[in-house]
Motif scaffolding. Structure first.
Motif, PDB file in Angstrom:
ATOM      1  N   VAL A 166     -34.980  16.572 -21.041  1.00  0.00           N
ATOM      2  CA  VAL A 166     -34.215  15.364 -21.356  1.00  0.00           C
ATOM      3  C   VAL A 166     -33.524  15.531 -22.708  1.00  0.00           C
ATOM      4  O   VAL A 166     -32.341  15.199 -22.867  1.00  0.00           O
ATOM      5  CB  VAL A 166     -35.114  14.114 -21.330  1.00  0.00           C
ATOM      6  N   TYR A 167     -34.249  16.060 -23.702  1.00  0.00           N
ATOM      7  CA  TYR A 167     -33.635  16.331 -25.005  1.00  0.00           C
ATOM      8  C   TYR A 167     -32.488  17.336 -24.860  1.00  0.00           C
ATOM      9  O   TYR A 167     -31.433  17.181 -25.477  1.00  0.00           O
ATOM     10  CB  TYR A 167     -34.675  16.882 -25.987  1.00  0.00           C
ATOM     11  N   HIS A 168     -32.698  18.354 -24.042  1.00  0.00           N
ATOM     12  CA  HIS A 168     -31.665  19.357 -23.812  1.00  0.00           C
ATOM     13  C   HIS A 168     -30.418  18.708 -23.198  1.00  0.00           C
ATOM     14  O   HIS A 168     -29.289  18.998 -23.594  1.00  0.00           O
ATOM     15  CB  HIS A 168     -32.203  20.475 -22.911  1.00  0.00           C
ATOM     16  N   GLY A 169     -30.634  17.825 -22.216  1.00  0.00           N
ATOM     17  CA  GLY A 169     -29.505  17.131 -21.594  1.00  0.00           C
ATOM     18  C   GLY A 169     -28.736  16.285 -22.590  1.00  0.00           C
ATOM     19  O   GLY A 169     -27.496  16.273 -22.596  1.00  0.00           O
ATOM     20  N   LEU A 170     -29.467  15.583 -23.454  1.00  0.00           N
ATOM     21  CA  LEU A 170     -28.811  14.750 -24.473  1.00  0.00           C
ATOM     22  C   LEU A 170     -28.024  15.629 -25.449  1.00  0.00           C
ATOM     23  O   LEU A 170     -26.887  15.295 -25.815  1.00  0.00           O
ATOM     24  CB  LEU A 170     -29.844  13.899 -25.211  1.00  0.00           C
ATOM     25  N   ALA A 171     -28.600  16.754 -25.839  1.00  0.00           N
ATOM     26  CA  ALA A 171     -27.884  17.663 -26.736  1.00  0.00           C
ATOM     27  C   ALA A 171     -26.614  18.200 -26.068  1.00  0.00           C
ATOM     28  O   ALA A 171     -25.559  18.284 -26.712  1.00  0.00           O
ATOM     29  CB  ALA A 171     -28.797  18.812 -27.148  1.00  0.00           C
ATOM     30  N   LYS A 172     -26.710  18.574 -24.786  1.00  0.00           N
ATOM     31  CA  LYS A 172     -25.521  19.050 -24.065  1.00  0.00           C
ATOM     32  C   LYS A 172     -24.436  17.969 -24.010  1.00  0.00           C
ATOM     33  O   LYS A 172     -23.255  18.268 -24.108  1.00  0.00           O
ATOM     34  CB  LYS A 172     -25.900  19.487 -22.647  1.00  0.00           C
ATOM     35  N   GLU A 179     -19.774  16.679 -30.650  1.00  0.00           N
ATOM     36  CA  GLU A 179     -20.687  16.148 -31.669  1.00  0.00           C
ATOM     37  C   GLU A 179     -21.787  17.171 -31.953  1.00  0.00           C
ATOM     38  O   GLU A 179     -22.949  17.003 -31.559  1.00  0.00           O
ATOM     39  CB  GLU A 179     -21.283  14.817 -31.200  1.00  0.00           C
ATOM     40  N   VAL A 180     -21.421  18.217 -32.662  1.00  0.00           N
ATOM     41  CA  VAL A 180     -22.324  19.338 -32.907  1.00  0.00           C
ATOM     42  C   VAL A 180     -23.527  18.913 -33.746  1.00  0.00           C
ATOM     43  O   VAL A 180     -24.669  19.274 -33.440  1.00  0.00           O
ATOM     44  CB  VAL A 180     -21.570  20.519 -33.559  1.00  0.00           C
ATOM     45  N   GLU A 181     -23.291  18.156 -34.796  1.00  0.00           N
ATOM     46  CA  GLU A 181     -24.402  17.733 -35.673  1.00  0.00           C
ATOM     47  C   GLU A 181     -25.396  16.847 -34.927  1.00  0.00           C
ATOM     48  O   GLU A 181     -26.614  16.966 -35.103  1.00  0.00           O
ATOM     49  CB  GLU A 181     -23.886  17.039 -36.927  1.00  0.00           C
ATOM     50  N   GLU A 182     -24.885  15.945 -34.085  1.00  0.00           N
ATOM     51  CA  GLU A 182     -25.774  15.088 -33.293  1.00  0.00           C
ATOM     52  C   GLU A 182     -26.615  15.917 -32.326  1.00  0.00           C
ATOM     53  O   GLU A 182     -27.800  15.676 -32.153  1.00  0.00           O
ATOM     54  CB  GLU A 182     -24.976  14.023 -32.532  1.00  0.00           C
ATOM     55  N   LEU A 187     -32.132  18.329 -31.108  1.00  0.00           N
ATOM     56  CA  LEU A 187     -32.977  19.486 -30.815  1.00  0.00           C
ATOM     57  C   LEU A 187     -33.939  19.849 -31.942  1.00  0.00           C
ATOM     58  O   LEU A 187     -34.800  20.691 -31.768  1.00  0.00           O
ATOM     59  CB  LEU A 187     -32.111  20.695 -30.450  1.00  0.00           C
ATOM     60  N   GLN A 188     -33.784  19.232 -33.111  1.00  0.00           N
ATOM     61  CA  GLN A 188     -34.676  19.560 -34.245  1.00  0.00           C
ATOM     62  C   GLN A 188     -35.904  18.695 -34.258  1.00  0.00           C
ATOM     63  O   GLN A 188     -36.011  17.640 -33.882  1.00  0.00           O
ATOM     64  CB  GLN A 188     -33.941  19.428 -35.568  1.00  0.00           C
TER      65      GLN A 188
END
Length: 188
Positions: A166-172, A179-182, A187-188
């Motif tokens: 789910v975190y991976h999907g949100l980052a994608k 939105e690279v920083e977001e 992911l951090q």
């Protein structure tokens, strides 16, 4: 073979198998190298345990991997008739996205039906992370970034299983919007 021998001997208790879990595990192992053998194993399991919905789902997956989309669809449907489950609903929805039924010459997925399958899966198991990920990915691909973000965030708030997906999907999603920083923050 040993089980057959144990059944015939007085005083020897055979392992009490009451469902298809052993067939599922065996077929999963076999499917890594031989899909046809995995299919035979599941067929045998379905003969012995015709009411085990997980065997039907696994058989649907094997048929799909073999390219037998109609058979896969029928097996997923039969599994859902026995017992609706989130994994089977997801498998069915993903099949419909990859290989939609031929209702028109464009062969486009029925996104409305796929969303309903995912929504039903969420009703059955609101903590099943792969649902949030798959539905969020669908919404992202359909251009519904706000809905996708809400789904990923709902999955995170639900403290769902397989939270990393789910975190991976949100980052994608963040990356797809530049939105690279977001994305990095997620992911951090």
């Amino acid at each position: 073979k040993q089980l057959k021998h144990a059944r015939g001997k007085p005083g020897v208790t055979a392992f009490p198998v009451t469902d298809g879990r052993l067939f599922n595990a065996w077929a999963k192992l076999e499917s890594k190298s031989n899909l046809h053998e995995a299919k035979k194993i599941l067929d045998r399991g379905m003969t012995m345990y015709p009411k085990d919905h997980t065997l039907l789902q696994a058989a649907g997956n094997i048929e799909e991997r073999l390219g037998n989309v109609t058979a896969a669809r029928d097996l997923y449907s039969a599994s859902l008739h026995l017992e609706p489950s989130a994994p089977t609903l997801i498998a069915y929805a993903m099949l419909e996205l990859r290989s939609p039924e031929k209702k028109d010459e464009h062969k486009k997925p029925n996104v409305t039906m796929v969303r309903k399958l995912f929504d039903e899966a969420l009703l059955i198991d609101p903590k099943h992370g792969p649902i949030y990920n798959a539905l969020g990915n669908l919404e992202r691909r359909e251009g519904n970034a706000d809905r996708a973000k809400r789904l990923y965030e709902d999955g995170i708030e639900a403290n769902c299983t397989d939270a990393p997906s789910v975190y991976h999907g949100l980052a994608k999603l963040h990356l797809s919007m530049g939105e690279v920083e977001e994305a990095r923050s997620v992911l951090q």
